[in-house]
Design a protein around this motif. Structure first.
Motif, PDB file in Angstrom:
ATOM      1  N   LYS A  21       0.805  -1.216   0.000  1.00  0.00           N
ATOM      2  CA  LYS A  21       0.000   0.000   0.000  1.00  0.00           C
ATOM      3  C   LYS A  21       0.841   1.270   0.000  1.00  0.00           C
ATOM      4  O   LYS A  21       1.540   1.556   0.948  1.00  0.00           O
ATOM      5  CB  LYS A  21      -0.903   0.005   1.232  1.00  0.00           C
ATOM      6  CG  LYS A  21      -1.827  -1.197   1.301  1.00  0.00           C
ATOM      7  CD  LYS A  21      -2.590  -1.198   2.593  1.00  0.00           C
ATOM      8  CE  LYS A  21      -3.471  -2.451   2.716  1.00  0.00           C
ATOM      9  NZ  LYS A  21      -4.202  -2.513   3.970  1.00  0.00           N
ATOM     10  N   ARG A  22       0.790   2.006  -1.086  1.00  0.00           N
ATOM     11  CA  ARG A  22       1.513   3.260  -1.181  1.00  0.00           C
ATOM     12  C   ARG A  22       0.682   4.244  -1.987  1.00  0.00           C
ATOM     13  O   ARG A  22      -0.280   3.863  -2.642  1.00  0.00           O
ATOM     14  CB  ARG A  22       2.871   3.050  -1.843  1.00  0.00           C
ATOM     15  CG  ARG A  22       2.803   2.542  -3.289  1.00  0.00           C
ATOM     16  CD  ARG A  22       4.203   2.409  -3.849  1.00  0.00           C
ATOM     17  NE  ARG A  22       4.210   1.857  -5.192  1.00  0.00           N
ATOM     18  CZ  ARG A  22       4.046   2.558  -6.294  1.00  0.00           C
ATOM     19  NH1 ARG A  22       3.791   3.851  -6.196  1.00  0.00           N
ATOM     20  NH2 ARG A  22       4.094   1.991  -7.488  1.00  0.00           N
ATOM     21  N   LYS A  23       1.077   5.495  -1.936  1.00  0.00           N
ATOM     22  CA  LYS A  23       0.329   6.524  -2.649  1.00  0.00           C
ATOM     23  C   LYS A  23       0.623   6.458  -4.144  1.00  0.00           C
ATOM     24  O   LYS A  23       1.644   5.945  -4.584  1.00  0.00           O
ATOM     25  CB  LYS A  23       0.704   7.910  -2.113  1.00  0.00           C
ATOM     26  CG  LYS A  23       0.287   8.140  -0.670  1.00  0.00           C
ATOM     27  CD  LYS A  23       0.670   9.534  -0.216  1.00  0.00           C
ATOM     28  CE  LYS A  23       0.237   9.791   1.229  1.00  0.00           C
ATOM     29  NZ  LYS A  23       0.627  11.134   1.693  1.00  0.00           N
ATOM     30  N   HIS A  45      -6.198  -5.308  -3.749  1.00  0.00           N
ATOM     31  CA  HIS A  45      -6.302  -5.301  -2.283  1.00  0.00           C
ATOM     32  C   HIS A  45      -4.962  -4.940  -1.645  1.00  0.00           C
ATOM     33  O   HIS A  45      -4.899  -4.123  -0.716  1.00  0.00           O
ATOM     34  CB  HIS A  45      -6.764  -6.673  -1.795  1.00  0.00           C
ATOM     35  CG  HIS A  45      -6.806  -6.773  -0.299  1.00  0.00           C
ATOM     36  ND1 HIS A  45      -7.776  -6.148   0.456  1.00  0.00           N
ATOM     37  CD2 HIS A  45      -5.970  -7.423   0.574  1.00  0.00           C
ATOM     38  CE1 HIS A  45      -7.555  -6.397   1.737  1.00  0.00           C
ATOM     39  NE2 HIS A  45      -6.468  -7.175   1.837  1.00  0.00           N
ATOM     40  N   GLU A  46      -3.878  -5.514  -2.151  1.00  0.00           N
ATOM     41  CA  GLU A  46      -2.567  -5.275  -1.549  1.00  0.00           C
ATOM     42  C   GLU A  46      -2.080  -3.849  -1.758  1.00  0.00           C
ATOM     43  O   GLU A  46      -1.383  -3.295  -0.897  1.00  0.00           O
ATOM     44  CB  GLU A  46      -1.553  -6.259  -2.140  1.00  0.00           C
ATOM     45  CG  GLU A  46      -1.735  -7.697  -1.682  1.00  0.00           C
ATOM     46  CD  GLU A  46      -0.631  -8.601  -2.202  1.00  0.00           C
ATOM     47  OE1 GLU A  46       0.327  -8.083  -2.811  1.00  0.00           O
ATOM     48  OE2 GLU A  46      -0.735  -9.824  -1.991  1.00  0.00           O
ATOM     49  N   THR A  47      -2.414  -3.267  -2.882  1.00  0.00           N
ATOM     50  CA  THR A  47      -1.938  -1.907  -3.176  1.00  0.00           C
ATOM     51  C   THR A  47      -2.909  -0.826  -2.738  1.00  0.00           C
ATOM     52  O   THR A  47      -2.564   0.366  -2.770  1.00  0.00           O
ATOM     53  CB  THR A  47      -1.697  -1.737  -4.687  1.00  0.00           C
ATOM     54  OG1 THR A  47      -2.918  -1.998  -5.392  1.00  0.00           O
ATOM     55  CG2 THR A  47      -0.612  -2.686  -5.171  1.00  0.00           C
ATOM     56  N   ASN A  48      -4.113  -1.238  -2.368  1.00  0.00           N
ATOM     57  CA  ASN A  48      -5.155  -0.268  -2.025  1.00  0.00           C
ATOM     58  C   ASN A  48      -5.427   0.668  -3.215  1.00  0.00           C
ATOM     59  O   ASN A  48      -5.677   1.858  -3.053  1.00  0.00           O
ATOM     60  CB  ASN A  48      -4.766   0.552  -0.790  1.00  0.00           C
ATOM     61  CG  ASN A  48      -5.969   1.250  -0.164  1.00  0.00           C
ATOM     62  OD1 ASN A  48      -7.099   0.773  -0.260  1.00  0.00           O
ATOM     63  ND2 ASN A  48      -5.722   2.373   0.476  1.00  0.00           N
ATOM     64  N   TYR A  49      -5.373   0.084  -4.411  1.00  0.00           N
ATOM     65  CA  TYR A  49      -5.560   0.865  -5.633  1.00  0.00           C
ATOM     66  C   TYR A  49      -6.987   1.378  -5.734  1.00  0.00           C
ATOM     67  O   TYR A  49      -7.950   0.623  -5.566  1.00  0.00           O
ATOM     68  CB  TYR A  49      -5.238  -0.005  -6.850  1.00  0.00           C
ATOM     69  CG  TYR A  49      -5.544   0.671  -8.173  1.00  0.00           C
ATOM     70  CD1 TYR A  49      -4.821   1.785  -8.592  1.00  0.00           C
ATOM     71  CD2 TYR A  49      -6.552   0.179  -9.003  1.00  0.00           C
ATOM     72  CE1 TYR A  49      -5.095   2.390  -9.799  1.00  0.00           C
ATOM     73  CE2 TYR A  49      -6.831   0.781 -10.216  1.00  0.00           C
ATOM     74  CZ  TYR A  49      -6.095   1.895 -10.608  1.00  0.00           C
ATOM     75  OH  TYR A  49      -6.375   2.502 -11.810  1.00  0.00           O
ATOM     76  N   ILE A  50      -7.117   2.681  -5.989  1.00  0.00           N
ATOM     77  CA  ILE A  50      -8.432   3.307  -6.169  1.00  0.00           C
ATOM     78  C   ILE A  50      -8.488   3.878  -7.578  1.00  0.00           C
ATOM     79  O   ILE A  50      -7.766   4.815  -7.907  1.00  0.00           O
ATOM     80  CB  ILE A  50      -8.674   4.439  -5.145  1.00  0.00           C
ATOM     81  CG1 ILE A  50      -8.592   3.889  -3.725  1.00  0.00           C
ATOM     82  CG2 ILE A  50     -10.023   5.102  -5.391  1.00  0.00           C
ATOM     83  CD1 ILE A  50      -8.677   4.958  -2.656  1.00  0.00           C
TER      84      ILE A  50
END
Length: 347
Positions: free
Chosen positions: A5-7, A49-54
């Motif tokens: 999870k990163r920006k 899910h792992e990257t929290n991609y939106i």
């Protein structure tokens, strides 16, 4: 490789982590899972899910089947002509619940193709395009993407494409012919380099070919937005216009007409008997000068409306009434030529 999870996670990051293509991730995000295997779907879901991609909300909307967004790509969108055209397009588009994205190629073929590719990637519904001379490559890109296109300000004779334009050639030829018949026998054309612009070529040919048809010749001054200056043109006219002749000056670009008119100030007393001045459009101010100025008036707003109606009919699976639209121009006869008392409509 693990992305935690990163920006600023991108769709490319998700594809890399899922060991698949960007297109596959796009299919997954847009519920086109029939194109994907179960294992691929699971990897994409895990990567998201792992990257929290939106996903970007706007991009998601545009890549859908119907975005109700159309792309308008013009050669130059900074002049009055483009403003009138876009106003006509917008009025129809808004009434039909469509939005527009406007780009300008600046007569650059590579930039034109770049914009087309970007708009296709965004999932726009269709194109209104004022193309450069790179027509074959443009047509191929758009056809391969399965997008409808209506070409603006050009006639693609012999093709099955949809296009609309104003009839500049006939309008300028007719006006020039009338003025020759009314006594003008010396001719100066003033215009920008033709380059990749078919409309510049059309204006130039209409003027020159009418002159040639009467066995006469013309001189030509090449201009751009900055040069030559008013003082240069003033001196040129002083040295090159013979009051014993009837000289017709045709200004091929609407943005250059004010400069030419100002440069003629010391010779206003010779207008229209010894000097005639003829331009294009600029009807927002040419009736206010002294002397008033004869111009060819293009129905540009109507052109925008007709083009947008045609494209929306294609998008809505309705057969347009005409595949090719050619709109006649009017001649606004004014004091700068000795034909100003006659009818304004040449047709």
């Amino acid at each position: 490789m693990t992305l935690v999870k990163r920006k600023n996670v991108t769709i490319s990051d998700v594809a890399t982590l899922a060991h698949t293509s960007i297109a596959s991730v796009s299919y997954y995000l847009n519920n086109k899972t029939n194109k994907l295997g179960v294992a691929t779907q699971e990897r994409i879901a895990k990567a998201i899910h792992e990257t929290n991609y939106i996903p970007n909300a706007q991009a998601q909307q545009l890549v859908g089947k119907q975005s109700h967004v159309i792309s308008v790509i013009l050669l130059n969108n900074t002049n009055l002509w483009a403003g009138q055209l876009l106003d006509g397009i917008e009025q129809i588009a808004l009434a039909e619940d469509y939005q527009t994205v406007v780009c300008t190629s600046n007569f650059d073929q590579e930039k034109e193709l770049m914009y087309i590719d970007k708009m296709i990637a965004l999932g726009i519904d269709g194109f209104i395009l004022q193309p450069t001379n790179n027509f074959k490559a443009v047509e191929k890109h758009i056809r391969q993407a399965g997008k409808p296109v209506v070409f603006c300000d050009c006639s693609l004779l012999g093709s099955d494409n949809y296009w609309a334009k104003t009839n500049l050639y006939d309008g300028i030829y007719t006006a020039t012919e009338i003025l020759i018949q009314n006594g003008y026998n010396d001719f100066i054309g003033i215009g920008a380099k033709i380059g990749n612009s078919r409309t510049r070529m059309e204006r130039h040919q209409g003027f020159c070919e009418a002159i040639q048809a009467y066995g006469k010749t013309s001189r030509f001054i090449t201009v751009d937005y900055a040069v030559p200056t008013i003082s240069y043109l003033r001196e040129y006219f002083k040295q090159n216009i013979n009051p014993a002749k009837h000289t017709l000056i045709f200004v091929e670009n609407q943005w250059n007409l004010p400069r030419v008119f100002k440069s003629l100030k010391p010779l206003y007393q010779l207008i229209p008997n010894q000097i005639g001045l003829f331009g294009i459009d600029c009807n927002n101010w040419t009736d206010l000068t002294k002397p008033t100025i004869t111009t060819l008036i293009e129905p540009v707003h109507e052109l925008g409306e007709q083009i947008c109606k045609t494209l929306i009919n294609l998008l809505e699976n309705k057969a347009p009434s005409n595949r090719q639209i050619l709109l006649n121009c009017n001649i606004n006869w004014q004091e700068s030529t000795d034909y100003h008392k006659h009818s304004n409509n040449y047709a």
